[in-house]
Scaffold this motif. Structure first.
Motif, mmCIF file in Angstrom:
data_model
loop_
_atom_site.group_PDB
_atom_site.id
_atom_site.type_symbol
_atom_site.label_atom_id
_atom_site.label_comp_id
_atom_site.label_asym_id
_atom_site.label_seq_id
_atom_site.Cartn_x
_atom_site.Cartn_y
_atom_site.Cartn_z
ATOM 1 N N VAL A 100 -4.221 -4.597 -6.095
ATOM 2 C CA VAL A 100 -3.883 -3.243 -6.814
ATOM 3 C C VAL A 100 -3.564 -3.104 -8.214
ATOM 4 C CG1 VAL A 100 -2.370 -1.712 -6.759
ATOM 5 C CG2 VAL A 100 -3.437 -2.765 -4.934
ATOM 6 N N ARG A 111 -6.707 -1.231 -11.167
ATOM 7 C CA ARG A 111 -6.577 -0.759 -12.253
ATOM 8 C C ARG A 111 -6.455 -0.541 -13.464
ATOM 9 N NH1 ARG A 111 -0.623 0.110 -9.720
ATOM 10 N NH2 ARG A 111 -0.249 1.408 -7.405
ATOM 11 N N VAL A 149 0.704 2.004 -3.845
ATOM 12 C CA VAL A 149 -0.452 2.764 -3.602
ATOM 13 C C VAL A 149 -0.467 3.967 -3.126
ATOM 14 C CG1 VAL A 149 -2.646 2.612 -3.080
ATOM 15 C CG2 VAL A 149 -1.961 0.049 -3.418
ATOM 16 N N TRP A 150 -0.426 4.504 -2.182
ATOM 17 C CA TRP A 150 -0.545 5.587 -1.556
ATOM 18 C C TRP A 150 0.933 6.547 -1.633
ATOM 19 C CZ3 TRP A 150 -1.803 3.554 3.304
ATOM 20 C CH2 TRP A 150 -3.152 2.646 3.623
ATOM 21 N N ALA A 151 0.784 7.624 -1.847
ATOM 22 C CA ALA A 151 2.112 8.469 -1.489
ATOM 23 C C ALA A 151 2.198 8.844 -0.307
ATOM 24 C CB ALA A 151 2.062 9.936 -1.866
ATOM 25 N N ALA A 152 2.518 8.317 0.999
ATOM 26 C CA ALA A 152 2.637 8.269 2.037
ATOM 27 C C ALA A 152 2.781 9.065 2.818
ATOM 28 C CB ALA A 152 2.784 6.989 3.161
ATOM 29 N N HIS A 153 2.627 10.140 3.935
ATOM 30 C CA HIS A 153 2.967 10.769 4.769
ATOM 31 C C HIS A 153 4.134 10.368 5.277
ATOM 32 C CE1 HIS A 153 3.814 13.226 8.119
ATOM 33 N NE2 HIS A 153 3.744 14.527 7.374
ATOM 34 N N VAL A 212 3.788 7.988 8.293
ATOM 35 C CA VAL A 212 2.924 7.227 8.564
ATOM 36 C C VAL A 212 3.984 5.098 8.544
ATOM 37 C CG1 VAL A 212 2.119 5.140 6.956
ATOM 38 C CG2 VAL A 212 1.798 7.888 6.850
ATOM 39 N N LEU A 248 0.786 -1.349 -0.356
ATOM 40 C CA LEU A 248 0.006 0.145 -0.088
ATOM 41 C C LEU A 248 0.500 1.287 -0.079
ATOM 42 C CD1 LEU A 248 -3.050 -1.193 2.053
ATOM 43 C CD2 LEU A 248 -2.758 -1.348 0.031
ATOM 44 N N ILE A 249 1.533 1.001 0.907
ATOM 45 C CA ILE A 249 2.798 2.243 1.233
ATOM 46 C C ILE A 249 3.898 2.717 0.181
ATOM 47 C CG2 ILE A 249 2.384 2.586 3.242
ATOM 48 C CD1 ILE A 249 5.408 2.394 3.998
ATOM 49 N N THR A 250 3.781 1.370 -1.121
ATOM 50 C CA THR A 250 5.080 1.851 -2.633
ATOM 51 C C THR A 250 3.905 1.670 -3.731
ATOM 52 O OG1 THR A 250 5.339 -0.430 -1.837
ATOM 53 C CG2 THR A 250 7.032 0.546 -0.863
#
Length: 158
Positions: free
Chosen positions: A153, A157, A86-90, A93, A82-84
């Motif tokens: 994921v 897409r 999907v999201w541009a995580a803070h 995080v 998810l953090i690599t």
């Protein structure tokens, strides 16, 4: 991420002296340390709750620790996707959830203590089985959960 390094500054009429950049430790690493501590408290409290809900039998196989570690590794596999992908995580995080919550939840130190207890109780084969089963189950959990998350994921897409 490292702490700010001092830099050399020449001052007129003085020998070379060390001064610290304006960014202090608490402006740089402080939030990261705070998030790891907060997440660790949450994870460790959750693990403690699991141990209270499903206590291991005194002379039995440490199933609670086994499943906590396997579940934590599975969640880590999903989280990393998810953090690599999907999201541009803070930036906080990963320290909060990955290092803090999941680091506090999983308990490989207790795993080692459980193995030692099993050996001390005259059950070395159970201890060895626990050692190997946890290692393989944890690695399989992180890999399978990560692969499933990546497939999920990629499927969304399309």
């Amino acid at each position: 991420m490292t702490a700010p390094r001092p830099e050399r500054v020449e001052e007129p009429g003085a020998s070379v002296r060390m001064s610290v950049r304006t960014a202090s430790l608490w402006q740089g690493q402080g939030p990261v340390v705070a998030m790891v501590a907060l997440g660790g408290a949450i994870g460790a409290t959750t693990r403690y709750g699991a141990a209270r809900l499903w206590p291991a039998e005194t002379a039995g196989f440490p199933w609670t620790t086994f499943w906590v570690n396997v579940l934590g590794c599975a969640v880590m596999g999903v989280f990393m996707v998810l953090i690599t992908d999907v999201w541009a995580a803070h930036r906080l995080v990963r320290p909060f959830f990955g290092t803090g919550v999941l680091g506090g939840f999983t308990t490989f130190s207790t795993y080692v203590v459980d193995i030692q207890k099993l050996v001390d109780e005259g059950r070395p084969w159970t201890g060895f089985g626990y050692l190997v089963a946890t290692l393989f189950a944890a690695l399989a959990a992180v890999w399978l959960a990560g692969a499933a998350a990546r497939r999920t994921v990629a499927g969304r897409r399309r």
